[in-house]
Structure formats: structure tokens, C-alpha cells
Enzyme design. Structure first.
Site, mmCIF file in Angstrom:
data_model
loop_
_atom_site.group_PDB
_atom_site.id
_atom_site.type_symbol
_atom_site.label_atom_id
_atom_site.label_comp_id
_atom_site.label_asym_id
_atom_site.label_seq_id
_atom_site.Cartn_x
_atom_site.Cartn_y
_atom_site.Cartn_z
ATOM 1 N N VAL A 99 76.023 13.415 84.285
ATOM 2 C CA VAL A 99 75.715 13.000 82.920
ATOM 3 C C VAL A 99 74.592 11.973 83.006
ATOM 4 C CG1 VAL A 99 76.630 11.971 80.792
ATOM 5 C CG2 VAL A 99 78.145 13.308 82.291
ATOM 6 N N CYS A 100 73.627 12.073 82.102
ATOM 7 C CA CYS A 100 72.602 11.027 81.959
ATOM 8 C C CYS A 100 71.860 10.825 83.294
ATOM 9 C CB CYS A 100 73.290 9.759 81.457
ATOM 10 S SG CYS A 100 72.230 8.535 80.675
ATOM 11 N N SER A 101 71.627 9.589 83.698
ATOM 12 C CA SER A 101 70.885 9.316 84.926
ATOM 13 C C SER A 101 71.668 9.687 86.186
ATOM 14 C CB SER A 101 70.441 7.853 84.973
ATOM 15 O OG SER A 101 71.482 6.980 84.617
#
Lengths: 211, 211
Positions: A99-101
């Protein structure tokens, strides 16, 4: 089916807990939070502590790996325990996800080389230099690798993954139990929807948000 | 501005962490997790432990109260520390809010008498006998009381509340930082959207889900 969610100092809480709250309801799922050391791990705001119930060494062969993002990702890019665990865990995983970074950690570990992947809209351009093929989509599946865009995209990733693992009916039942029929009060959740000045404001604070 | 999020054994993690991850980014916010005892509190699945950083006694006058739901709500309906804290904290709060079955705790404490309120779709009919006026909407505002429907509705509640507290631009910036442009892979998040057999399946398991 063991699902291991990685924690590290300065992770983003919703990146971890969104997918957790979906995937932990899959039939036969054993969901564990893993970190270098067992015990409470602090998020990026500093006021939330989620307990790692296992060390990385305790979980060498999870079936599903979930890597949340958060400003702490950057300190785990060097060759160290987290990178080594990602490489080991990925060797036998059925699904390796982020998820995300969190996708930058996967890419940094060499797991997304040549693969289509996504990340937070402020971070997605960093995937290319790490060998991945950046895609500005909310959820990207390439083989067993499933990456999500920023923070809340982890929920859409998790429901997508739940369907792949357990079938549409199970995923839909979890979605209904979580009443996931989102209705945001604003249309501002992506750079093409948000007012231009809001987008510019976040771009100006990019480094403070990402690191 | 002190934001106190209540924890209790068998809470639903996303009910607490969704609003936390939005509200903790408000300018000037101090967000604390409170419970009868400080330390790790276990969720309803049993595999997630979130740390209460303060006791109820430590936080007698929060500005914002957030009450998550989860099967543990039922054990806190009797007159006891949680109910007494809710009554005390509500006396001076600017906003008193809930997610999912958390509204049953507010109603049980007498805080929603005559007020429009919502809850999880499997629980909303229990609000009437507790004195509230049940409304089948995703986020309901009546005065300073803001209640959300099931689990993931806490995100929509939190962005709504963020706008009321800090203005549209701040709420939109947090929404964009969280990339909250939801795109569920299924249209199954409410009883009117989900396939009939999925709805029937959850209704049949209602008590196991709610208690």
C-alpha cells in the site's frame, strides 16, 4: 493461510489496518503483524502504537505479504533486516502486496523489476528508477504482486485480493459486513479530482509527506 | 484540540483507525487512545493490539470523542466506567461521534435521546429502543453528535467532521494526502447494493457479527 503485515517505525496506520480488517476475515486466515522486534510499533504521527506479534525471524514463509507505506519506508531501503525478510518471504509467498510507499520497499528489494506497479500519487515516479514500471492506477496486479495507490487504496486492494483468494461471494460478504459503500463528502481524493490549489499545496510539501 | 478515541476489548480496528488517520492530521490536534486501563487493547478478531496511551480518568474533558464499534460494545452497555466516562466527556465536548455499533454505546449512555443517529445496517434498528431516532444514512449529524454507519463509514464521517472543524480546504488536503478516491472492486457495500443471497447470509449470522 498466514498473512504477514509488516510494521516499522513511522508506518501509516491505515495502510496496515485497512487491509488487515478485510483480510483477517478470510476463512482460514491467520493474520500476524511482524517487525524487527516484537512489541508496540509507532506510526508516523507518533500517537498510535500497533503491536508486532511476531518478529521477522518468526515468519519466514507467510502465504501473503502486506507492506504498508509511511515516511519510515526510506530508512528501510538499505540492505538490512527488512529488505532481507522481504526477499526471503517473497520466495514462497502466494501474494506479495503493498500500500502507498510500501511499493518502494518492494521495488528497492528488487521484487518489482520489470513489473507494473503503483504507489502514492506523490511517489509513483520513484518506482521507475527502482526498476518497476509505474502505473497511475488505484490497484495494480502483475502476477502475484498487488500494489495499491496512497493510504486508503489499501482497502480497494484488499477487497480485490480477497476476491482472488476466496472468491467473489466471500469478498462481497466482507464488504457488506464492513458497509464499504464509500461516499466521501468531497471529491478531492486524487490529483485530477482535487482543486488545483490543494494539489499544488501538497506538491509543495511533498518531501515532508513522503519522508 | 484533544481528540479521544475510546478503545475496549473486541473493538473493530478500522472503526478506530479510519477516523484516527484523518483526524490526527488536523492542525493542532492531539489524538489519544483511551481505555479503562492503559496498554494494548485487543480487537474482535484477536490478532490486533492497539495501545491505549491514556486511561479514561486521564482524559475527562476531550474536545472530540470518537467511539468505535465492535462486538465488545455489548459488554459496556451496563452502568460502568465506559458509560460514566462517555457521560462526563460528553458534558464539555465540542463533538461526540461514533462509528458502527459505537452509536449504541452513545445511545445507551443516554446521549442520543431524541437525536437522529445511524449505526451498522444490522444494528440501526436497535437505536430506537435506546431512545434515538434511527436513520439509514451513511453519516448523520444532529447538533454536536455525528454518527456513522458500519466500519468503513467512519472514514466518511471523519472527513465530514474534519471539514466542520477545520474547513473544506484542510479536509480536502487530508483527503488528497490519503488518496481517498475510493473505487471498490464490487458494488456490495450496502444491503440495497449487495446480491440478495449475500445480504441474507449476513442477516442469518447477525448475532455472531454484532455480539
Amino acid at each position: 493461510m498466514q498473512i504477514a503485515i509488516l510494521l516499522y517505525d513511522r508506518f501509516t496506520a491505515l495502510d496496515a489496518v485497512g487491509p488487515y480488517d478485510v483480510l483477517s476475515h478470510l476463512p482460514g486466515a491467520e493474520t500476524i503483524f511482524v517487525a524487527e522486534r516484537a512489541g508496540p510499533v509507532v506510526n508516523e504521527v507518533g500517537s498510535l502504537h500497533l503491536t508486532a506479534t511476531a518478529t521477522l525471524a518468526d515468519a519466514p514463509r507467510p502465504d501473503v505479504v502486506v507492506v504498508p507505506g509511511g515516511p519510515g519506508w526510506h530508512a528501510r531501503m538499505a540492505d538490512g533486516p527488512v529488505r532481507r525478510w522481504l526477499r526471503t518471504a517473497d520466495r514462497h509467498s502466494t501474494w506479495t502486496t503493498s500500500v502507498c510507499s510500501g511499493s518502494l520497499l518492494l521495488a528497492g528489494a528488487g521484487l518489482l523489476t520489470g513489473r507494473r506497479a503503483t504507489s502514492h500519487w506523490l511517489a509513483v515516479d520513484q518506482l521507475g528508477p527502482l526498476g518497476a514500471v509505474p502505473v497511475a492506477e488505484r490497484v495494480v496486479i502483475d502476477g502475484k504482486y498487488v500494489t495499491a495507490a496512497g493510504v486508503s487504496a489499501g482497502l480497494d486492494m484488499a477487497f480485490t485480493l480477497a476476491g482472488r483468494i476466496a472468491g467473489d461471494a466471500v469478498a462481497q460478504a466482507i464488504q457488506l459486513a464492513h458497509e464499504y459503500a464509500p461516499s466521501p463528502p468531497y471529491q478531492a481524493g486524487s490529483p485530477d479530482q482535487a482543486p488545483a490549489e490543494i494539489v499544488a499545496g501538497l506538491r509543495a510539501r511533498r518531501d515532508a509527506i513522503l519522508y
